[in-house]
Design a protein around this motif. Sequence first.
Motif, PDB file in Angstrom:
ATOM      1  N   CYS A   3      70.291  92.728 -36.566  1.00 62.75           N
ATOM      2  CA  CYS A   3      69.269  93.664 -37.018  1.00 62.75           C
ATOM      3  C   CYS A   3      69.094  94.316 -35.992  1.00 62.75           C
ATOM      4  N   SER A 161      52.442  86.283 -32.171  1.00 59.34           N
ATOM      5  CA  SER A 161      54.031  86.855 -32.060  1.00 59.34           C
ATOM      6  C   SER A 161      53.831  88.383 -32.051  1.00 59.34           C
ATOM      7  N   THR A 165      54.454  91.936 -31.066  1.00 61.04           N
ATOM      8  CA  THR A 165      55.569  93.062 -31.701  1.00 61.04           C
ATOM      9  C   THR A 165      54.451  94.370 -32.419  1.00 61.04           C
ATOM     10  N   SER A 205      62.480  93.263 -37.257  1.00 65.85           N
ATOM     11  CA  SER A 205      62.842  92.372 -37.887  1.00 65.85           C
ATOM     12  C   SER A 205      63.278  91.648 -36.228  1.00 65.85           C
ATOM     13  N   GLY A 206      63.306  92.704 -35.567  1.00 64.02           N
ATOM     14  CA  GLY A 206      64.244  92.221 -34.459  1.00 64.02           C
ATOM     15  C   GLY A 206      63.135  91.687 -33.584  1.00 64.02           C
ATOM     16  N   TYR A 207      62.515  92.454 -33.273  1.00 54.08           N
ATOM     17  CA  TYR A 207      61.254  92.648 -32.460  1.00 54.08           C
ATOM     18  C   TYR A 207      61.124  91.130 -32.536  1.00 54.08           C
ATOM     19  N   PHE A 208      60.134  90.579 -33.861  1.00 55.04           N
ATOM     20  CA  PHE A 208      59.398  89.755 -33.680  1.00 55.04           C
ATOM     21  C   PHE A 208      60.626  88.704 -33.372  1.00 55.04           C
ATOM     22  N   LEU A 209      61.805  88.499 -33.883  1.00 49.97           N
ATOM     23  CA  LEU A 209      63.047  87.333 -33.407  1.00 49.97           C
ATOM     24  C   LEU A 209      62.739  87.434 -32.101  1.00 49.97           C
ATOM     25  N   LEU A 210      62.858  88.122 -31.745  1.00 49.50           N
ATOM     26  CA  LEU A 210      63.071  88.152 -29.960  1.00 49.50           C
ATOM     27  C   LEU A 210      62.066  87.935 -29.279  1.00 49.50           C
ATOM     28  N   GLN A 212      59.749  85.689 -30.442  1.00 48.55           N
ATOM     29  CA  GLN A 212      59.592  84.451 -30.469  1.00 48.55           C
ATOM     30  C   GLN A 212      60.907  83.596 -29.633  1.00 48.55           C
ATOM     31  N   CYS A 213      61.537  84.622 -29.690  1.00 51.08           N
ATOM     32  CA  CYS A 213      62.980  83.612 -29.187  1.00 51.08           C
ATOM     33  C   CYS A 213      62.767  83.410 -27.430  1.00 51.08           C
ATOM     34  N   THR A 222      68.606  80.924 -23.595  1.00 55.38           N
ATOM     35  CA  THR A 222      68.791  82.013 -24.875  1.00 55.38           C
ATOM     36  C   THR A 222      69.663  83.206 -24.866  1.00 55.38           C
TER      37      THR A 222
END
Length: 282
Positions: A3, A161, A165, A205-210, A212-213, A222
């Motif tokens: 993303c 999260s 974000t 999308s990238g912000y949210f996934l990062l 969460q990770c 990770t």
Amino acid sequence: MACFVSNDALVKHVSQSMPAAQLIFLRGLMASALVLLVAHRLGALRQLSAVLHPRVALRGAIDACATVLYLLSLFRLPIGNATAINLAAPLFMTVFAVLFLGERAGAARWAAVVLGFVGVICIVQPSGDDFNAWALLCLLGTLFHAMRDLMTRRIDPAIPSIIITLATALAVTLLAGCLSLLGEWQPMAGADLALLGVAAAFLASGYFLLVQCMRTGEVSLTAPFRYMAVIFAMLLGYAIWDEVPNGWAWLGIALLVGSGLYMLYSERGRSRAAAALDAQPE
């Protein structure tokens, strides 16, 4: 990572016809609106005031600085080189995790970190004919990215999260908006706005996934997965701009990826050993 790199490619393309600060501000507005909509759908707006929580706000401010520094350098560097330099973030994170989070690192992991930084030097090439001073700005942005990711783990788990974000998107937009006042705005083509809209979707999308990770996974485990970004960046750089790194840059990328994969492998081995020890009867 896919993303973020897709977003980078889109904004780099649009930067050819739009001032950097104006571009980042407009993309930030779109990303903020998108994240706000998602937060509403998730019912997270009840905790909207958490964007002003000191740790959340500070993380957003650091991320805003990191984003602006990285994008300003991205617009003037090959996307593969900029992405590779940004891959130094896990190296900084490993150092910070040992210094501030109490994680342990053996001699082999420190050696991997050193080799990774040697790789960064090969990519930046501070004394070579291909040296671009913007590479140093990109490296500074990478340092801020590492600080941002470690701060994510210090935020209260009760804060959603998506709110973190949103705070990040708003901080980037605010900083870019202030910077845009220092220059003149240019007319915007509909096609460019459409591309920025797609970029904003990838970015959110990238912000949210990062987030969460970083909140659920161990930093040293990770972080190496970020090295996948270089594959996407090289493919897009070649396909769109016909960019091919020189020999030193390829060597640096190999050292960065190799050190990251080694840290991932060694961390998995350590986790399995710890799990086996815990499973033994007393």
